[in-house]
Design an enzyme around this catalytic site. Structure first.
Site, PDB file in Angstrom:
ATOM      1  N   LYS A 168       0.618  -1.212   0.004  1.00  0.00           N
ATOM      2  CA  LYS A 168      -0.101  -0.115  -0.024  1.00  0.00           C
ATOM      3  C   LYS A 168       0.898   1.159   0.068  1.00  0.00           C
ATOM      4  CE  LYS A 168      -3.708   2.143   2.792  1.00  0.00           C
ATOM      5  NZ  LYS A 168      -4.638   1.855   4.005  1.00  0.00           N
ATOM      6  N   SER A 185      -9.222   1.827   3.099  1.00  0.00           N
ATOM      7  CA  SER A 185      -8.536   2.855   2.252  1.00  0.00           C
ATOM      8  C   SER A 185      -7.414   1.752   1.371  1.00  0.00           C
ATOM      9  CB  SER A 185      -7.989   3.940   3.113  1.00  0.00           C
ATOM     10  OG  SER A 185      -6.926   3.171   3.873  1.00  0.00           O
ATOM     11  N   SER A 226      -9.631  -0.525   7.040  1.00  0.00           N
ATOM     12  CA  SER A 226      -9.152  -0.426   5.810  1.00  0.00           C
ATOM     13  C   SER A 226      -8.503  -1.625   5.194  1.00  0.00           C
ATOM     14  CB  SER A 226      -8.170   0.887   5.662  1.00  0.00           C
ATOM     15  OG  SER A 226      -9.029   2.353   6.020  1.00  0.00           O
TER      16      SER A 226
END
Length: 476
Positions: free
Chosen positions: A72, A147, A171
């Site tokens: 990420k 996210s 997330s």
């Protein structure tokens, strides 16, 4: 192929890591899921060659040798800029605990996946860098969940076998549910969050997504046990029975169930019925702490002030650049009084203590809820800011209570809803019971089957014959 077997094959003889790397590159180049903000095929090949060289010299590269990992874009990763979903690169950010642990164990990194700007949202939308495509809708661009927006897409395109995410209010679990993979949030504080841009210093965790619980359990143990050498063992991690007979699953009387769409709840209820038929005790339980914890999280009295403090201290020039989706939600944060912030922390600690006492008193091993209460919406439905806010609140509402209570939690794919989109079963365990929860989740997966068993292949992912297989062909 299980990552345990991938690593064993790579460790068995030279050339295995390069084969894995080349396969990941081919799959990425053939994909249109937009999982990555940056993918470096050359760097991946160099990592693979270094692993194969170690094997040729009779050196063991580690238990995750040759396992491809996407990262990420909230993590520092050597050789890559860090944007955290923003319009420009942040100052240099060093690698932290999780990336360095995986690197020491022989994993190889494919690139940086998309994130919501500064991880501040559960839908997965990012107007700055792009929004990955949810592979389950062959026609519309549906949101992937956030996210950690590119994590699930990187797994389905086949370029990664593990995807690194972060989880503050959900997330990791949200994109896992939205894209039909497995996502695990460790107990708050279990692993250091070093090398990661913070959203909330109180609630942030680092963790992983993968296709199966077994893959996550293998990787988690490889990372966790050396990191915790010398620590007191987790009480719940001992003598966990094999299989689900006797497993006590609490179904809370909570808005996590009553606010879920009926089609979503029905899929999770069918999965619980299968577990009951296999010998698990599926029991109702009162859990008002979950609803109160969720309300407290969504009020913003903890996360927003902590994020504003970070960005004003470290990146004040970024504030005018924030997309309105993020910026407008921060306007109220400056008005949170210090006393309210302190009181929110004290209250969540009391709620957590009550929740854990309740689980112990009723001998509940884990709680079960839908991970998401709604089907992942089309991107086109979120053009208005009020529609985005409503969807964002809904997608966070199922996962944020466990975060506020400092518990560990996992999302497993268990079927498709009426819109042929994945539905996740969330299993929530007590704090510090990570190894036990993973063991129990693996037993649940052994009964219910993996994502391929439950869902089939996403319509946007080739089945290997050059054609596409509709998700509606899979059983729900």
């Amino acid at each position: 192929m299980p990552i345990r077997r991938v690593a064993a094959d790579v460790r068995a003889g030279p050339g295995g890591a390069r084969r894995e790397a080349e396969a990941a590159i081919r799959r990425h180049e053939a994909s249109d899921l937009n999982a990555y903000i940056a993918f470096d095929a050359g760097a991946l090949r160099r990592q693979a060659d270094a692993i194969d060289d170690a094997v040729s010299r009779s050196r063991d590269p580690g238990p995750l040798a040759g396992v491809a990992v996407s990262v990420k874009d909230l993590y520092g990763l050597e050789g890559y800029p860090l944007r955290a979903g923003t319009r420009r690169a942040l100052p240099a950010w060093s690698e932290g605990f999780l990336v360095m642990s995986l690197r020491r164990m022989g994993a190889m990194f494919t690139g940086k996946t998309h994130t919501v700007e500064f991880a501040f949202g559960g839908v997965g939308l990012n107007p700055n860098t792009g929004t990955p495509v949810n592979p389950w809708d062959p026609v519309e661009h549906r949101v992937p969940g956030g996210s950690s927006a590119g994590a699930g897409a990187s797994l389905w395109e086949g370029s990664a076998r593990i995807a690194l995410g972060t989880d503050t209010g959900g997330s990791i679990r949200i994109p896992a549910s939205a894209t039909g993979v497995v996502g695990y949030r460790p107990t708050t504080g279990r692993w250091p969050t070093t090398g990661v841009v913070p959203l909330s210093t109180s609630l942030d965790t680092v963790g992983m997504l993968a296709h199966t619980v077994e893959d996550l359990r293998y990787a988690f143990r490889a990372i966790d046990l050396p990191a915790r050498a010398g620590d007191e063992p987790d009480d719940p991690d001992h003598a966990v029975p094999e299989g689900v007979p006797g497993l006590r699953i609490g179904v809370p009387s909570s808005r996590l169930w009553t606010d879920a769409d009926s089609a979503v709840a029905a899929v999770v209820e069918r999965a619980l019925a299968e577990l009951r038929a296999a010998g698990a005790d599926v029991l109702p339980i009162e859990a008002p702490e979950l609803d109160e914890a969720g309300e407290r999280y969504l009020s913003g009295s903890i996360v927003q002030p902590e994020f504003v403090e970070f960005i004003e201290r470290e990146l004040p020039d970024w504030i005018p650049l924030l997309d309105p989706i993020i910026g407008t939600r921060l306007e109220a944060a400056a008005g949170v009084p210090a006393l309210e912030y302190v009181a929110a922390h004290q209250h969540r600690r009391r709620l957590s203590a009550r929740m854990h006492d309740r689980l112990a008193a009723e001998r509940i091993d884990l709680l079960a809820t839908p991970t998401l209460p709604i089907s992942p919406p089309p991107l086109s439905a979120l053009a208005r800011l009020d529609a985005y806010r409503k969807a964002n609140r809904a997608m966070l509402s199922g996962t944020c209570p466990a975060s506020m209570l400092d518990m560990c939690a996992i999302s497993l794919p268990v079927g498709l809803d009426e819109e042929a989109m994945p539905v996740g079963l969330q299993l929530i365990g007590p704090a510090r019971g990570d190894l036990a929860l993973l063991d129990r989740a693996a037993a649940v997966e052994a009964v219910l089957g993996t994502n391929l068993d439950r869902l089939g292949m996403p319509p946007r992912v080739s089945n290997g014959s050059g054609r596409y297989r509709a998700g509606s062909e899979a059983r729900g």
